[in-house]
Every structure is written in C-alpha cells, then in structure tokens.
Scaffold this active site. Structure first.
Site, PDB file in Angstrom:
ATOM      1  N   LYS A   9       0.940  -1.155   0.024  1.00 55.31           N
ATOM      2  CA  LYS A   9      -0.006  -0.007   0.083  1.00 55.31           C
ATOM      3  C   LYS A   9       1.008   1.266  -0.107  1.00 55.31           C
ATOM      4  CE  LYS A   9      -4.023  -2.607   2.306  1.00 55.31           C
ATOM      5  NZ  LYS A   9      -4.986  -2.240   3.309  1.00 55.31           N
ATOM      6  N   TYR A  49     -12.469  -2.490  -3.193  1.00 54.84           N
ATOM      7  CA  TYR A  49     -13.056  -2.667  -1.690  1.00 54.84           C
ATOM      8  C   TYR A  49     -14.446  -2.720  -1.615  1.00 54.84           C
ATOM      9  CZ  TYR A  49      -8.328  -2.630   0.259  1.00 54.84           C
ATOM     10  OH  TYR A  49      -6.946  -2.895   0.589  1.00 54.84           O
ATOM     11  N   ARG A  85      -1.077 -14.732   4.205  1.00 54.79           N
ATOM     12  CA  ARG A  85      -1.916 -13.982   4.999  1.00 54.79           C
ATOM     13  C   ARG A  85      -1.482 -14.031   6.351  1.00 54.79           C
ATOM     14  NH1 ARG A  85      -6.522 -10.846   4.006  1.00 54.79           N
ATOM     15  NH2 ARG A  85      -7.296 -11.470   5.963  1.00 54.79           N
ATOM     16  N   ARG A 102       2.764  -6.669   9.133  1.00 54.48           N
ATOM     17  CA  ARG A 102       2.049  -5.682  10.108  1.00 54.48           C
ATOM     18  C   ARG A 102       2.339  -5.564  11.358  1.00 54.48           C
ATOM     19  NH1 ARG A 102      -3.718  -7.506   7.240  1.00 54.48           N
ATOM     20  NH2 ARG A 102      -3.956  -5.952   5.874  1.00 54.48           N
ATOM     21  N   ASN A 112      -1.980   0.216   7.239  1.00 51.72           N
ATOM     22  CA  ASN A 112      -1.654  -1.318   7.637  1.00 51.72           C
ATOM     23  C   ASN A 112      -0.788  -2.035   6.338  1.00 51.72           C
ATOM     24  OD1 ASN A 112      -3.393  -1.645   5.699  1.00 51.72           O
ATOM     25  ND2 ASN A 112      -4.593  -2.840   7.057  1.00 51.72           N
ATOM     26  N   HIS A 115      -2.049  -5.435   1.377  1.00 55.04           N
ATOM     27  CA  HIS A 115      -3.327  -6.206   1.069  1.00 55.04           C
ATOM     28  C   HIS A 115      -2.849  -7.489   0.507  1.00 55.04           C
ATOM     29  CE1 HIS A 115      -7.182  -7.358  -0.629  1.00 55.04           C
ATOM     30  NE2 HIS A 115      -6.385  -7.766  -1.616  1.00 55.04           N
ATOM     31  N   GLU A 126      -9.081 -10.644  -8.106  1.00 54.48           N
ATOM     32  CA  GLU A 126      -8.024  -9.698  -7.788  1.00 54.48           C
ATOM     33  C   GLU A 126      -6.775  -9.591  -8.813  1.00 54.48           C
ATOM     34  OE1 GLU A 126      -7.348  -9.577  -3.412  1.00 54.48           O
ATOM     35  OE2 GLU A 126      -9.324  -8.865  -3.247  1.00 54.48           O
TER      36      GLU A 126
HETATM   37  P1  IDP Z   1      -7.434  -7.483   5.918  1.00 50.35           P
HETATM   38  O1  IDP Z   1      -6.812  -6.289   4.818  1.00 50.35           O
HETATM   39  O2  IDP Z   1      -6.834  -7.789   6.976  1.00 50.35           O
HETATM   40  O3  IDP Z   1      -8.319  -8.300   4.874  1.00 50.35           O
HETATM   41  P2  IDP Z   1     -10.163  -6.103   6.105  1.00 50.35           P
HETATM   42  O4  IDP Z   1     -11.091  -6.410   7.128  1.00 50.35           O
HETATM   43  O5  IDP Z   1     -10.620  -7.133   4.778  1.00 50.35           O
HETATM   44  O6  IDP Z   1      -8.870  -6.393   6.474  1.00 50.35           O
HETATM   45  O7  IDP Z   1     -10.398  -4.761   5.498  1.00 50.35           O
HETATM   46  C1  IDP Z   1      -9.807  -4.259   4.389  1.00 50.35           C
HETATM   47  C2  IDP Z   1      -9.119  -3.150   4.766  1.00 50.35           C
HETATM   48  O8  IDP Z   1      -9.915  -1.983   4.856  1.00 50.35           O
HETATM   49  C3  IDP Z   1      -8.083  -3.241   5.722  1.00 50.35           C
HETATM   50  O9  IDP Z   1      -6.860  -3.654   5.348  1.00 50.35           O
HETATM   51  C4  IDP Z   1      -7.703  -1.768   6.211  1.00 50.35           C
HETATM   52  O10 IDP Z   1      -6.919  -0.948   5.170  1.00 50.35           O
HETATM   53  C5  IDP Z   1      -9.199  -1.354   6.212  1.00 50.35           C
HETATM   54  N1  IDP Z   1      -9.941  -1.410   7.421  1.00 50.35           N
HETATM   55  C6  IDP Z   1     -10.614  -2.311   7.804  1.00 50.35           C
HETATM   56  N2  IDP Z   1     -11.098  -1.950   8.851  1.00 50.35           N
HETATM   57  C7  IDP Z   1     -10.743  -0.648   9.025  1.00 50.35           C
HETATM   58  C8  IDP Z   1     -11.081   0.315  10.296  1.00 50.35           C
HETATM   59  O11 IDP Z   1     -11.816  -0.145  11.245  1.00 50.35           O
HETATM   60  N3  IDP Z   1     -10.502   1.607  10.262  1.00 50.35           N
HETATM   61  C9  IDP Z   1      -9.892   1.893   8.973  1.00 50.35           C
HETATM   62  N4  IDP Z   1      -9.632   1.036   8.037  1.00 50.35           N
HETATM   63  C10 IDP Z   1     -10.127  -0.188   8.239  1.00 50.35           C
HETATM   64 MG    MG Z   2      -9.954  -8.552   3.823  1.00 48.22          MG
END
Ligand code: IDP
Ligand code: MG
Length: 156
Positions: A9, A49, A85, A102, A112, A115, A126
């Site tokens: 990212k 997303y 993951r 992370r 974070n 992805h 994707e």
């Molecule tokens: P993941 O990336 O670990 O699969 P997901 O829950 O699928 O996590 O969420 C996708 C992306 O959305 C996360 O990587 C993060 O960048 C963002 N995200 C998820 N939850 C939050 C939040 O509560 N606040 C801000 N960004 C969030």
């Molecule tokens: Mg996800």
C-alpha cells in the site's frame, strides 16, 4: 500452483519498505509471477473494496489507497493464500504479532502496509483486476528443487 494478489500500500512505498517486504516473501521461497509500480484509480479502489462499501472507514480507505503509488505483486506457491496472510498478520499493526509484516512495521489502526487476497475466488478476481495475462510470467527458478521436494513429481 496457487496464486494471490498482494498490494504494498502507499504507506509501504512512502516509508521505503518495498524491498524489506518483498525480501520476506523471497526468503520464504514464494515465487513472484508478476510485479509493477502503479497508482490505483478511485474507480478501481472502489471496485477492489466493494465488500466494505457502507462501512465507516470506506471513504478514507479509498483515499488512502489512491494517495500514492503502490506495488502490485502476484505471488505463487503451495497454500499461497494461507501462507501470505499469516506473513501479513492481523489487520492492524497495533494488534498484529511481532514477526509478521504488519506486526513488525506498523502501529496504525488505518495504515496497514499490505493487502493480500483472502480466498482462491477473490485471488482470481483480484489478480485479473490488476494484471493482464501476459504480465504474469511462467519461468523456472534454479532454486526450485530446494524450496519444495519435487522428487515425487509434485511440489511438497
Ligand atoms: P484485511 O486487509 O486484513 O483483509 P479487511 O477487514 O478485509 O482486512 O479490511 C480491508 C482493509 O480495510 C484493511 O486492510 C484496512 O486497510 C481497511 N480497514 C478495515 N477495517 C478498518 C477500520 O476499522 N478502520 C480503518 N480502516 C479499516
Ligand atoms: Mg480482507
């Protein structure tokens, strides 16, 4: 072998962590089948997303993902989604275990770093979202027989 889409990212690129993160994947033995530096358009970020549409963080997530260049990677390996993951760690750095990407490189509850696709179906969609078929290369690495046991004709 299985493939997954990884995005380093904008925070990874801005913080100079590209090499460090890719090194981890290389050292693990994962194969890079595609790689490029790119900017994600708002339209593509919205599509990528879409499952989070309506959530409070959706708009800021799209802003974050379109705020600068990213590195797009297609990684290949057995059980690649589980493996990658696990290496990424929990969604946010403040919770992710040390030893994960992370967990080692971030503390934010929004930025974070990375992805990774979360299922074979999403991986397929994707990878196709970001790579044309001719951007995915098939080649043999000299070290392959030392990454997997190939003696039975299958990678173990
Ligand atoms: P993941 O990336 O670990 O699969 P997901 O829950 O699928 O996590 O969420 C996708 C992306 O959305 C996360 O990587 C993060 O960048 C963002 N995200 C998820 N939850 C939050 C939040 O509560 N606040 C801000 N960004 C969030
Ligand atoms: Mg996800």
């Amino acid at each position: 072998m299985d493939r997954t889409l990884i995005i380093l990212k904008p925070d990874s690129v801005q913080r100079g962590l590209i090499g460090n993160i890719i090194t981890r994947f290389e050292q693990k033995g994962l194969k890079i089948a595609g790689m490029k530096l790119a900017c994600i358009s708002p339209a593509v970020a919205h599509e990528h997303y879409a499952m989070h549409k309506g959530k409070p963080f959706y708009d800021s997530l799209v802003t974050f993902m379109t705020s600068g260049p990213v590195v797009l990677l297609v990684l290949e390996g057995n059980n690649i989604i589980d493996v990658s993951r696990k290496m990424m760690g929990a969604t946010f750095g403040f919770k992710a275990e040390p030893g994960t990407i992370r967990g080692d490189f971030g503390v934010s509850s929004a930025f974070n770093l990375i992805h990774g696709s979360d299922s074979p179906e999403t991986a397929k969609a994707e990878v196709a979202r970001f790579f044309k078929p001719d951007e995915l290369l098939e080649f043999n690495r000299a070290m392959e027989p030392w990454i997997y046991d190939l003696s039975n004709g299958i990678a173990q």
